[in-house]
Design an enzyme around this catalytic site. Structure first.
Site, mmCIF file in Angstrom:
data_model
loop_
_atom_site.group_PDB
_atom_site.id
_atom_site.type_symbol
_atom_site.label_atom_id
_atom_site.label_comp_id
_atom_site.label_asym_id
_atom_site.label_seq_id
_atom_site.Cartn_x
_atom_site.Cartn_y
_atom_site.Cartn_z
ATOM 1 N N GLU A 244 0.883 -1.174 0.000
ATOM 2 C CA GLU A 244 0.000 0.000 0.000
ATOM 3 C C GLU A 244 0.918 1.220 0.000
ATOM 4 O OE1 GLU A 244 -3.278 -0.010 -0.197
ATOM 5 O OE2 GLU A 244 -3.590 -2.166 0.019
ATOM 6 N N CYS A 278 -2.314 8.971 2.953
ATOM 7 C CA CYS A 278 -2.018 8.448 1.609
ATOM 8 C C CYS A 278 -3.101 8.878 0.630
ATOM 9 C CB CYS A 278 -1.878 6.940 1.644
ATOM 10 S SG CYS A 278 -3.276 6.093 2.393
#
Ligand code: NDP
Length: 508
Positions: A244, A278
């Site tokens: 990720e 993110c």
């Protein structure tokens, strides 16, 4: 300093944990050296079979107790997170606690469903009568390597499905923020997790690399640059990875959008957690007819944000820059843009004084030659660009090495959805952003340089398992047609059967 941190500080040697909002050192954590990781892995492997043998119900009991622990001790967890990240109290309460509390219950409840044996029917007539089953079994030992921006969600959070599946876990938090992971490991013991099933290896990148060598699967969250190193290292032992990684999330505002809501969302989703998420809004494209109105509203909202060390709920809106090198990135992006002709409408500088702060910043007159539109900034900045139409917005949104998530804003939801389907990202929201993260049923994973694999949904727990396919033949003759010796007649029969079954279609 809270008691937990003081206990940790007593260990003295190792990692000095700083509060980025004050600049003060708040704890010292004993570091795990790369050489020590093998012994930790051996302990975790020894503990894992008994944990797996508890079954879904037994493991769910521990996870549910942990869920209660998290809600009962939310204040203590929040204080720990705030102290080591410098984020606001509100950011921790709104983002870290609800996710973790809900995830503990979700995986306790869903693990037996996602990992249940699946009976499969084959369309092949050659397999008539055979029983076909797909089953999942815990891999054994999972390594979770996490970043500093969400020490609870993106470090401990990824351990939850791994544990629910029956694995032991070594968690390597960022050396910048090890305290939350240590607190949660102690909490899990208190909630009945057997010793050594979850071990925290606080250390730097070298410790992370050693974890990769010692485990059966790596769940990594962090930058794309480090993600590539993780994958290369894991390739040496053919260890599976789930990555990720970073993002450069575009927000597209169409002319028919609710501009007030879109501007409020742009301010919130670009500045929330100090822009260190993110899935932060990292760049905005606005259709020309509403560009001026949008920029005006956005810059007013951002200029009004209060920044500083958080002393409780509602005291400040934007917290500190957690990691020292991140401040350099933010400064470079803004300075380069300014030199290339961008205008700073508000903010545009680091703040003097204690702590590490960069003022919430709105940039306009930007273009795709600038780093602020191409590279992940990961700070409290929001560059805005006018576009001719939706097609240009989509083209620019896709002009990026990243593909984590995106958002489209329009009053016409169907049009928004159609546009969303053209954006090269793992997740696209229409008239929202980031909220998909709370839908634990919905897979979340990046395209392109934003990652590999996903968290959440069935894939979010199956990745922590070995998949095994079973074919069971209960009733069969003593000899099958294909058995030796080969006979011309039988082989021709097979050929004819294949033509009959699959060869009747047309070629054009
Ligand atoms: P980094 O990539 O710098 O670090 C991530 C983790 O990897 C840290 O624990 C780090 O340790 C460790 N590490 C560093 N080098 C190695 C190595 N060679 N082998 C194994 N592990 C190593 O990321 P940041 O901590 O700076 O986090 C910010 C990044 O994370 C941003 O790019 C952000 O977009 C991304 N992120 C992605 C998310 C997603 O879901 N896609 C969610 C949250 C963040 P140490 O810190 O001790 O050096």
């Amino acid at each position: 300093m809270a008691t937990a941190e003081r206990d940790l500080a007593r260990g003295a040697a190792g990692i000095a944990v700083e509060n980025p909002a004050t600049g003060g050192v708040i704890a010292a954590v004993t570091a795990t050296s790369p050489q020590e990781v093998g012994a930790l892995a051996a302990r975790a492997r020894a503990a894992q079979p008994a944990w797996a043998a508890l079954g879904f119900d037994g493991r769910a009991q521990v996870l549910r107790r942990a869920q209660k622990w998290v809600t009962d001790h939310a204040d203590r967890i929040v204080a720990t997170i705030v102290s080591e990240t410098g984020k606001t109290h509100d950011d921790a309460v709104i983002s870290e606690i609800p996710y973790t509390a809900s995830a503990l219950g979700f995986w306790a409840r869903q693990a037996p469903h996602y990992l249940a044996d699946e009976k499969v029917r084959s369309s092949s007539p050659f397999l008539a009568g055979r029983k076909l089953v797909v089953r999942y079994e815990a891999l054994g030992l999972v390594g979770v390597i996490g970043p500093w921006n969400y020490p609870l969600v993106n470090s401990f959070g990824d351990c939850i499905p791994a544990l629910a599946a029956g694995n032991a876990v070594i968690l390597k938090p960022s050396e910048v923020t090890p305290l939350t992971s240590l607190l949660m490991a102690a909490a899990m013991r208190e909630c009945g997790l057997p010793e050594d099933v979850l071990i925290v290896a606080a250390g730097d990148g070298a410790t992370g690399a050693a974890v990769i060598d010692a485990v059966d699967m790596v769940m990594f969250t962090g930058s794309t640059e480090t993600g590539k190193k993780v994958m290369a290292r894991a390739a040496e032992t053919l260890t599976p990875v789930s990555l990720e990684l970073g993002g450069k999330d575009p927000m597209i505002v169409l002319a028919d959008a609710d501009v007030e809501r879109a501007a409020g969302a742009a301010a919130y989703y670009s500045m929330q957690n100090g822009g260190q998420t993110c899935v932060s809004v990292e760049r905005v494209y606005v259709e020309a007819p509403v560009y001026d109105e949008f920029v005006d509203k956005l810059s007013r909202k951002v200029a009004a944000l209060r920044q500083g060390a958080s002393s409780g709920p509602g005291t400040v809106d934007v917290g500190a820059v957690t990691s020292p090198p991140q401040l350099d990135v933010v400064e470079r992006h803004v300075e380069e843009a300014r030199r290339a002709g961008a205008r700073v409408l508000t903010g545009g500088a680091a703040r003097d004084g204690d702590g590490r702060f960069y003022a919430p910043t709105v940039l306009v007159d930007v273009d795709h030659s600038m780093a602020c539109m191409r590279e992940e900034t990961f700070g409290p900045t929001v560059p805005v660009m006018a576009v001719r139409d939706a097609d240009e917005a989509v083209r620019l949104a896709n002009d990026s090495p990243y593909g984590l998530s995106a958002s489209v804003w329009t009053r016409e939801a169907a049009r928004g959805e159609a546009l969303a389907r053209r954006i090269e990202c793992g997740v696209v929201c229409v008239n929202d952003a980031q909220l998909n993260y709370l839908a634990l049923e919905l897979p979340m994973g990046g395209w392109k340089a934003s990652g590999l694999g996903s968290r959440h949904g069935a894939a979010g727990i199956r990745k922590y398992c070995r998949q095994q396919s079973l074919l069971v033949t209960r009733f069969a003759p003593p000899v099958d047609l294909q058995f030796y010796p080969f006979r011309a007649r039988t082989t021709k029969l097979f050929g004819r059967a294949v033509r009959l079954l699959y060869g009747r279609g047309k070629r054009a």
